[in-house]
Scaffold this active site. Structure first.
Site, PDB file in Angstrom:
ATOM      1  N   HIS A  23      39.090  64.828  48.699  1.00  0.00           N
ATOM      2  CA  HIS A  23      37.854  65.464  49.168  1.00  0.00           C
ATOM      3  C   HIS A  23      38.064  66.643  50.107  1.00  0.00           C
ATOM      4  O   HIS A  23      37.076  67.241  50.541  1.00  0.00           O
ATOM      5  CB  HIS A  23      36.974  64.413  49.854  1.00  0.00           C
ATOM      6  CG  HIS A  23      37.649  63.723  51.010  1.00  0.00           C
ATOM      7  ND1 HIS A  23      36.957  62.965  51.917  1.00  0.00           N
ATOM      8  CD2 HIS A  23      38.957  63.678  51.423  1.00  0.00           C
ATOM      9  CE1 HIS A  23      37.789  62.483  52.823  1.00  0.00           C
ATOM     10  NE2 HIS A  23      39.001  62.900  52.537  1.00  0.00           N
ATOM     11  N   HIS A  24      39.306  66.969  50.450  1.00  0.00           N
ATOM     12  CA  HIS A  24      39.547  68.116  51.337  1.00  0.00           C
ATOM     13  C   HIS A  24      39.790  69.414  50.571  1.00  0.00           C
ATOM     14  O   HIS A  24      39.764  70.494  51.176  1.00  0.00           O
ATOM     15  CB  HIS A  24      40.758  67.855  52.233  1.00  0.00           C
ATOM     16  CG  HIS A  24      40.578  66.731  53.195  1.00  0.00           C
ATOM     17  ND1 HIS A  24      39.460  66.610  54.005  1.00  0.00           N
ATOM     18  CD2 HIS A  24      41.375  65.654  53.474  1.00  0.00           C
ATOM     19  CE1 HIS A  24      39.579  65.524  54.746  1.00  0.00           C
ATOM     20  NE2 HIS A  24      40.724  64.931  54.440  1.00  0.00           N
ATOM     21  N   SER A  25      40.027  69.327  49.282  1.00  0.00           N
ATOM     22  CA  SER A  25      40.364  70.527  48.518  1.00  0.00           C
ATOM     23  C   SER A  25      39.155  71.448  48.388  1.00  0.00           C
ATOM     24  O   SER A  25      38.052  71.010  48.034  1.00  0.00           O
ATOM     25  CB  SER A  25      40.869  70.133  47.134  1.00  0.00           C
ATOM     26  OG  SER A  25      41.204  71.280  46.390  1.00  0.00           O
TER      27      SER A  25
END
Length: 297
Positions: free
Chosen positions: A100-102
């Site tokens: 979910h950080h990309s």
């Protein structure tokens, strides 16, 4: 990386899954990846020509193997979301995923490609769903998903509602707004965490009215996680996962399970194999609890 194969082995050994339950994905298509990521970023990943700064931001060494593995994980989430939508029980999962950080232009925080964003946007484009709810219980805010889906600014126009319970002072230090952000103080334990979740999850389900719930069941909320800073126990983690599964099942909405983050215990740091197995055993919790919640044991 060892936690992924270890999780597969644990779930098979415990008969939580059977070999015939497992679908092996192919690599995600470029056309799907381009729904979220820039061509420049994908080209650099494919040719291992990321800048040193971009590689450090991603937190992983670039390689052809990482590129392939990341595309497989994205397709795994796409397959799992579609399986949840079409399965009579309304339940499926990816034994990876939750990266979910990309962001569109680059990877961040051990996340190479944003599997959730690619999966949901591609399924929306294909007409499989209109609205989705992302329940992100990783200890770190899902900044990539918040950025891609626009948080409260884009809801309901964007059709993806993002709920994030996370450490207020933890990574990322710049947090784009989710649709519903719930920051938690360092040291938050079982009782406060579970009470907070019990307040916000039903509200998010009512407000989002989703066709699919995607659950990022991060295990880095535990007290002894390397990067967590919260203080849940293993028992609290199991209660959390059981509550999410039971609540979503009661709503009648299909549920897709993803792993997200988890970094074993500080004590296991010196032994990578032990660390990977311990982390995998924690990740197995959500699959064990899902079986019970859905009456499949």
């Amino acid at each position: 990386m060892g936690k992924f194969s270890a999780l597969h082995e644990i779930l098979l050994a415990e008969c939580v899954i059977a070999p015939e339950d497992v679908m092996t994905p192919r690599e995600a298509d470029w056309s799907d990846l381009l729904l979220v990521h820039t061509r420049e970023y994908l080209d650099a990943l494919a040719t291992s020509t990321l800048t040193r700064q971009a590689e450090r931001r991603m937190g992983l060494p670039q390689s052809p193997g990482l590129w392939r593995r990341s595309r497989l994980a994205v397709q795994g989430t796409m397959n799992a979301c579609l399986a949840a939508l079409t399965d009579a029980r309304g339940l499926a999962g990816n034994l990876a995923g939750g990266t979910h950080h990309s962001h569109p232009e680059g990877g961040r925080g051990f996340c190479v490609l944003n599997d959730v964003a690619v999966a949901l946007i591609s399924l929306q484009r294909a007409g499989w769903l209109r609205r989705a709810l992302v329940v992100d219980l990783d200890v770190h805010q899902g900044d990539g998903n918040a950025f891609v889906f626009g948080g409260e600014r884009a809801w309901p126009r964007g059709g993806v509602y993002t709920l994030s319970l996370h450490g207020a002072k933890n990574y990322p230090f710049v947090k784009p707004p989710s649709t519903r952000d719930v920051p938690l103080a360092d040291g938050t334990g079982d009782d406060e965490y579970l009470a907070t979740l019990a307040h916000h999850l039903p509200l998010a389900l009512r407000e989002s009215d989703p066709d699919l719930v995607v659950y990022l069941a991060g295990v880095d909320v535990l007290a002894d996680d390397r990067f967590g800073r919260l203080s849940l126990t293993r028992e609290g983690l199991a209660v959390r996962d059981r509550y999410v599964c039971e609540t979503v099942r009661a709503s009648g909405v299909p549920l897709c399970l993803l792993l997200s983050g988890g970094y074993a215990t500080r004590g296991a740091r010196a032994d990578r194999r032990t660390s990977a197995h311990d982390t995998a055993d924690l990740h197995a919790t959500v699959f064990r609890e899902a079986l019970s919640a859905y009456g499949l044991r």
